[in-house]
Design a protein around this motif. Structure first.
Motif, PDB file in Angstrom:
ATOM      1  N   GLU A  55      -6.964  -5.137  -4.187  1.00 34.61           N
ATOM      2  CA  GLU A  55      -8.188  -4.843  -3.450  1.00 34.61           C
ATOM      3  C   GLU A  55      -7.934  -3.839  -2.341  1.00 34.61           C
ATOM      4  OE1 GLU A  55      -7.512  -8.492  -3.186  1.00 34.61           O
ATOM      5  OE2 GLU A  55      -9.041  -9.398  -4.469  1.00 34.61           O
ATOM      6  N   ASP A  56      -8.944  -3.006  -2.056  1.00 32.17           N
ATOM      7  CA  ASP A  56      -8.831  -2.017  -0.985  1.00 32.17           C
ATOM      8  C   ASP A  56     -10.211  -1.685  -0.455  1.00 32.17           C
ATOM      9  OD1 ASP A  56      -7.520  -0.008   0.676  1.00 32.17           O
ATOM     10  OD2 ASP A  56      -8.443   1.464  -0.649  1.00 32.17           O
ATOM     11  N   ASN A  57     -10.593  -2.325   0.675  1.00 31.27           N
ATOM     12  CA  ASN A  57     -11.872  -2.024   1.331  1.00 31.27           C
ATOM     13  C   ASN A  57     -13.067  -2.084   0.389  1.00 31.27           C
ATOM     14  OD1 ASN A  57     -10.951  -1.610   4.001  1.00 31.27           O
ATOM     15  ND2 ASN A  57     -10.109   0.360   3.374  1.00 31.27           N
ATOM     16  N   GLY A  58     -13.177  -3.194  -0.340  1.00 30.98           N
ATOM     17  CA  GLY A  58     -14.323  -3.382  -1.209  1.00 30.98           C
ATOM     18  C   GLY A  58     -14.212  -2.726  -2.569  1.00 30.98           C
ATOM     19  N   ARG A  59     -13.141  -1.965  -2.815  1.00 29.13           N
ATOM     20  CA  ARG A  59     -12.903  -1.394  -4.137  1.00 29.13           C
ATOM     21  C   ARG A  59     -11.522  -1.839  -4.600  1.00 29.13           C
ATOM     22  NH1 ARG A  59     -14.114   4.382  -5.706  1.00 29.13           N
ATOM     23  NH2 ARG A  59     -15.232   3.447  -7.444  1.00 29.13           N
ATOM     24  N   TYR A  60     -10.938  -1.113  -5.537  1.00 26.95           N
ATOM     25  CA  TYR A  60      -9.627  -1.472  -6.066  1.00 26.95           C
ATOM     26  C   TYR A  60      -8.711  -0.261  -6.058  1.00 26.95           C
ATOM     27  CZ  TYR A  60     -11.771  -5.804  -7.710  1.00 26.95           C
ATOM     28  OH  TYR A  60     -12.423  -7.014  -7.761  1.00 26.95           O
ATOM     29  N   VAL A  61      -7.413  -0.549  -6.029  1.00 25.69           N
ATOM     30  CA  VAL A  61      -6.378   0.477  -6.126  1.00 25.69           C
ATOM     31  C   VAL A  61      -5.434   0.103  -7.252  1.00 25.69           C
ATOM     32  CG1 VAL A  61      -4.274   1.323  -5.005  1.00 25.69           C
ATOM     33  CG2 VAL A  61      -6.441   1.389  -3.783  1.00 25.69           C
ATOM     34  N   PHE A  62      -5.101   1.084  -8.110  1.00 29.24           N
ATOM     35  CA  PHE A  62      -4.070   0.889  -9.129  1.00 29.24           C
ATOM     36  C   PHE A  62      -2.818   1.581  -8.618  1.00 29.24           C
ATOM     37  CE2 PHE A  62      -4.776  -0.590 -13.639  1.00 29.24           C
ATOM     38  CZ  PHE A  62      -3.487  -1.061 -13.792  1.00 29.24           C
ATOM     39  N   ALA A  63      -1.751   0.795  -8.389  1.00 26.87           N
ATOM     40  CA  ALA A  63      -0.533   1.321  -7.788  1.00 26.87           C
ATOM     41  C   ALA A  63       0.678   1.031  -8.670  1.00 26.87           C
ATOM     42  CB  ALA A  63      -0.320   0.718  -6.402  1.00 26.87           C
ATOM     43  N   PHE A  64       1.720   1.856  -8.488  1.00 30.80           N
ATOM     44  CA  PHE A  64       2.966   1.692  -9.229  1.00 30.80           C
ATOM     45  C   PHE A  64       4.133   1.789  -8.250  1.00 30.80           C
ATOM     46  CE2 PHE A  64      -0.167   3.310 -12.158  1.00 30.80           C
ATOM     47  CZ  PHE A  64       0.014   2.519 -13.288  1.00 30.80           C
ATOM     48  N   ASP A  65       5.131   0.940  -8.467  1.00 37.06           N
ATOM     49  CA  ASP A  65       6.328   1.007  -7.641  1.00 37.06           C
ATOM     50  C   ASP A  65       7.002   2.357  -7.831  1.00 37.06           C
ATOM     51  OD1 ASP A  65       5.929  -1.573  -6.739  1.00 37.06           O
ATOM     52  OD2 ASP A  65       7.147  -2.469  -8.322  1.00 37.06           O
ATOM     53  N   ALA A  66       7.553   2.888  -6.735  1.00 33.35           N
ATOM     54  CA  ALA A  66       8.206   4.191  -6.763  1.00 33.35           C
ATOM     55  C   ALA A  66       9.529   4.098  -6.006  1.00 33.35           C
ATOM     56  CB  ALA A  66       7.311   5.254  -6.127  1.00 33.35           C
ATOM     57  N   PRO A  67      10.508   4.936  -6.374  1.00 35.80           N
ATOM     58  CA  PRO A  67      11.817   4.882  -5.702  1.00 35.80           C
ATOM     59  C   PRO A  67      11.765   5.513  -4.317  1.00 35.80           C
ATOM     60  CG  PRO A  67      11.794   6.651  -7.317  1.00 35.80           C
ATOM     61  CD  PRO A  67      10.489   5.921  -7.471  1.00 35.80           C
ATOM     62  N   LEU A  68      12.653   5.074  -3.464  1.00 42.76           N
ATOM     63  CA  LEU A  68      12.846   5.660  -2.143  1.00 42.76           C
ATOM     64  C   LEU A  68      14.239   6.274  -2.104  1.00 42.76           C
ATOM     65  CD1 LEU A  68      11.354   2.922   0.228  1.00 42.76           C
ATOM     66  CD2 LEU A  68      10.470   5.228  -0.123  1.00 42.76           C
ATOM     67  N   ASP A  69      14.286   7.602  -1.948  1.00 43.40           N
ATOM     68  CA  ASP A  69      15.578   8.283  -1.945  1.00 43.40           C
ATOM     69  C   ASP A  69      16.060   8.604  -0.536  1.00 43.40           C
ATOM     70  OD1 ASP A  69      13.733  10.161  -1.313  1.00 43.40           O
ATOM     71  OD2 ASP A  69      14.074  11.453  -3.060  1.00 43.40           O
ATOM     72  N   ALA A  70      15.333   8.109   0.470  1.00 47.08           N
ATOM     73  CA  ALA A  70      15.737   8.350   1.853  1.00 47.08           C
ATOM     74  C   ALA A  70      15.218   7.208   2.715  1.00 47.08           C
ATOM     75  CB  ALA A  70      15.187   9.686   2.356  1.00 47.08           C
ATOM     76  N   ALA A  71      15.750   7.114   3.920  1.00 45.20           N
ATOM     77  CA  ALA A  71      15.325   6.064   4.834  1.00 45.20           C
ATOM     78  C   ALA A  71      13.855   6.236   5.210  1.00 45.20           C
ATOM     79  CB  ALA A  71      16.200   6.087   6.086  1.00 45.20           C
ATOM     80  N   LYS A  79      10.212  -1.958  -0.103  1.00 42.63           N
ATOM     81  CA  LYS A  79       9.617  -1.550  -1.376  1.00 42.63           C
ATOM     82  C   LYS A  79       8.528  -0.521  -1.103  1.00 42.63           C
ATOM     83  CE  LYS A  79      10.382  -6.039  -3.597  1.00 42.63           C
ATOM     84  NZ  LYS A  79       9.707  -7.218  -4.187  1.00 42.63           N
ATOM     85  N   TRP A  80       8.345   0.390  -2.040  1.00 44.22           N
ATOM     86  CA  TRP A  80       7.408   1.499  -1.883  1.00 44.22           C
ATOM     87  C   TRP A  80       6.572   1.627  -3.139  1.00 44.22           C
ATOM     88  CZ3 TRP A  80       4.726   4.585   0.955  1.00 44.22           C
ATOM     89  CH2 TRP A  80       4.373   5.887   0.570  1.00 44.22           C
ATOM     90  N   SER A  81       5.265   1.716  -2.989  1.00 45.47           N
ATOM     91  CA  SER A  81       4.372   1.925  -4.132  1.00 45.47           C
ATOM     92  C   SER A  81       3.303   2.931  -3.756  1.00 45.47           C
ATOM     93  CB  SER A  81       3.725   0.607  -4.574  1.00 45.47           C
ATOM     94  OG  SER A  81       2.933   0.065  -3.538  1.00 45.47           O
ATOM     95  N   ILE A  82       2.772   3.626  -4.760  1.00 44.58           N
ATOM     96  CA  ILE A  82       1.742   4.651  -4.562  1.00 44.58           C
ATOM     97  C   ILE A  82       0.600   4.382  -5.534  1.00 44.58           C
ATOM     98  CG2 ILE A  82       1.219   7.116  -4.596  1.00 44.58           C
ATOM     99  CD1 ILE A  82       4.168   7.672  -4.131  1.00 44.58           C
ATOM    100  N   GLY A  83      -0.634   4.446  -5.040  1.00 43.29           N
ATOM    101  CA  GLY A  83      -1.779   4.181  -5.895  1.00 43.29           C
ATOM    102  C   GLY A  83      -2.966   5.069  -5.590  1.00 43.29           C
TER     103      GLY A  83
END
Length: 536
Positions: A109-125, A196-200
């Protein structure tokens, strides 16, 4: 719809606690929650081991459920797991979506709508959580982001099949960041040493062509019934995302963000005016919720708020009214009735690009109009965020330029201290005639809806318009008295104008004698994003 091949690649065994079947649809999944006894189970080769028990899910009657399937960018998926989190403003869900190729995603959920997200790698701090502040610009994974919110959260329940062991023991910090590409990123500091890092991206349920959604039946709606803690009236919470509901009898504002059992937080509020578009009304409006896409859909009025500008330091104040609109597969939007006309608006996932004093969004340049502080003085219906007495919102309005002068954008900051959030909304102006036709209002209400011109002279139509106009002025005066918080509730002007026995003067006196509770949220953009602003 998802194919049967995946099921053949899965694994099924008996729960080591109760013997019920536990299914792993993906060979990569290592954890599951038994649907019968709620045992938390880890898979070790061909054996299952019980490692604990999870709490019962808070039943929010979401249209999503395990087994529901759909397509995201052409790829089939099925919902196989669910995580439920709690934070200061309520709860939110993250649904584990398993694709046919074995990839996992998260529908949340995101502010009354939805977000589709996927885990992503972190190559830096990444920035430490204690250094993040809403509105701050940060770099994550080599890209620029704007911090939208930083919140303390805790996983309270889990369901189904999961790609990792659910941590139900301790809380953690979660930060939402957004960018100019319409994306939302989430930093999960559950393990501070390895965030953990994800982008949607924002999606509507209708875009996902989903099947197997939970039925929205009358029986289901009554399952979230609650008794008003102020007067005892039976209330029905009709929307899965509702965090606050207003009693239709005594108008107390009731907080249901922590569930409907036990002692419910609530407060009284002063009486307001009746909405010109009644709660429950359905109107067909063509709103551009996605770039280049305008669909005429039926929207139902589920909430109503009267708002005012505060802390102006000037004699002049602005007042406006907002209607919260709901569509089951598109989410929420807002219809705004301001002194300069009507408009609609809806939350956006990303953030505009700064352009001097203005902003640029979806290729359109917007110039800054003004900054202001607002608050709500009266509410009715249901709201997907948690309402708080006397909470203020800090807003900036922008107007489109050139051929896009009808477009509007708003930036809103809510909360204080460590619990702030910044949200953006976008929309367009509407004519009063469009509102009248959309909601099939009576023709005699046409003059009452007009905001862009004062009544003219002479004829009967003009006389009727004057009546409606001065009626609107009275409403604004009453809103002003409530907005002033009781210190400046001087009803003398109404007494002098309309007489001591007039309804206008008596309404003012009743308002002055009442408790005068106010609620949080609101802006030109029409919303406070507390309920559901955090997600994976």
């Amino acid at each position: 719809m998802a194919t049967e091949d995946r099921a053949q690649r899965g694994y099924r065994a008996a729960c080591p606690n109760c013997g019920a079947p536990v299914e792993f649809r993906s060979a990569a999944s290592a954890f599951a929650v038994c649907s019968y006894c709620r045992s938390s189970i880890v898979r070790d080769g061909e054996a299952l081991q019980r490692i604990g028990q999870v709490a019962e899910l808070f039943d929010d009657h979401s249209p999503l459920q395990l087994g529901a399937a759909g397509r995201h960018q052409g790829a089939p998926f099925v919902l196989v797991g669910r995580l439920q989190y709690r934070y200061a403003e309520g709860t939110w869900n993250e649904w584990h979506a398993l694709f046919d190729n074995g990839r996992s995603g998260w529908l949340s959920e995101d502010n009354g709508r939805y977000v589709f997200a996927f885990d992503a790698p972190l190559d830096a701090a990444v920035p430490a959580p204690e250094t993040l502040r809403p509105g701050q610009s940060v770099s994550v994974a080599g890209q620029a982001w704007a911090v939208a919110s930083v919140a303390a959260a805790k996983l309270i329940a889990a369901q189904g099949e999961l790609p990792f062991k659910p941590n139900l023991e301790r809380g953690f910090v979660v930060a939402d960041v957004r960018n100019t590409r319409g994306e939302v990123g989430t930093l999960d500091y559950g393990d501070p040493a390895a965030p953990k890092w994800s982008i949607g991206r924002s999606v509507a349920i209708s875009e996902l062509a989903m099947t197997g959604l939970a039925e929205s039946s009358e029986k289901t709606l009554k399952a979230r019934g609650v008794e008003c803690p102020s007067c005892g009236t039976a209330l029905e919470v009709k929307l899965s995302s509702t965090q606050s509901i207003v009693c239709h009898n005594c108008h107390a504002v009731v907080d249901v963000s922590q569930g409907v059992g036990g002692d419910l937080q609530h407060y009284a509020q002063a009486n307001g005016s009746e909405p010109q578009i009644p709660l429950g009304s359905v109107g067909t409006l063509a709103l551009s919720l996605a770039p280049g896409e305008k669909k005429a859909l039926p929207w139902q009025v589920v909430g109503y708020a009267e708002r005012c500008e505060v802390d102006t330091g000037e004699d002049e104040q602005s007042f406006w009214r907002e209607y919260l609109l709901y569509h089951r597969t598109e989410g929420f939007a807002f219809l705004v009735d301001a002194e300069d006309g009507w408009s609609w608006t809806a939350p956006v996932t990303g953030v505009p690009e700064r352009a001097g004093e203005g902003v640029k969004y979806q290729g359109v340049l917007y110039r800054k109009l003004y900054d202001y502080v607002g608050k709500a003085t009266y509410v009715l219906g249901e709201f997907y965020w948690r309402l708080a007495r006397d909470a203020k919102t800090y807003n900036t309005d922008y107007i489109g330029t050139g051929a896009f002068s009808a477009r509007r954008i708003n930036r809103e900051r809510t909360g204080s201290g460590d619990s702030q959030e910044i949200t953006w909304s976008a929309g367009e102006t509407l004519s009063a005639d469009a509102v009248l036709k959309a909601f099939k209002l009576a023709p005699e209400k046409a003059s009452a809806l007009q905001r862009d011109a004062l009544p003219g002279s002479g004829n009967a139509a003009s006389l009727l318009a004057k009546v409606f106009f001065w009626g609107f002025v009275v409403v604004v005066l009453l809103m002003m008295f409530r907005c002033d918080g009781g210190e400046q509730r001087d009803c003398a002007p109404l007494r002098a104008t309309y007489g001591e026995a007039s309804a206008e003067y008596q309404n003012c006196l009743r308002s002055a004698r009442s408790g005068g509770g106010r609620v949080g949220g609101g802006s030109w953009g029409g919303w406070s994003s507390g309920g559901g602003g955090s997600h994976k």
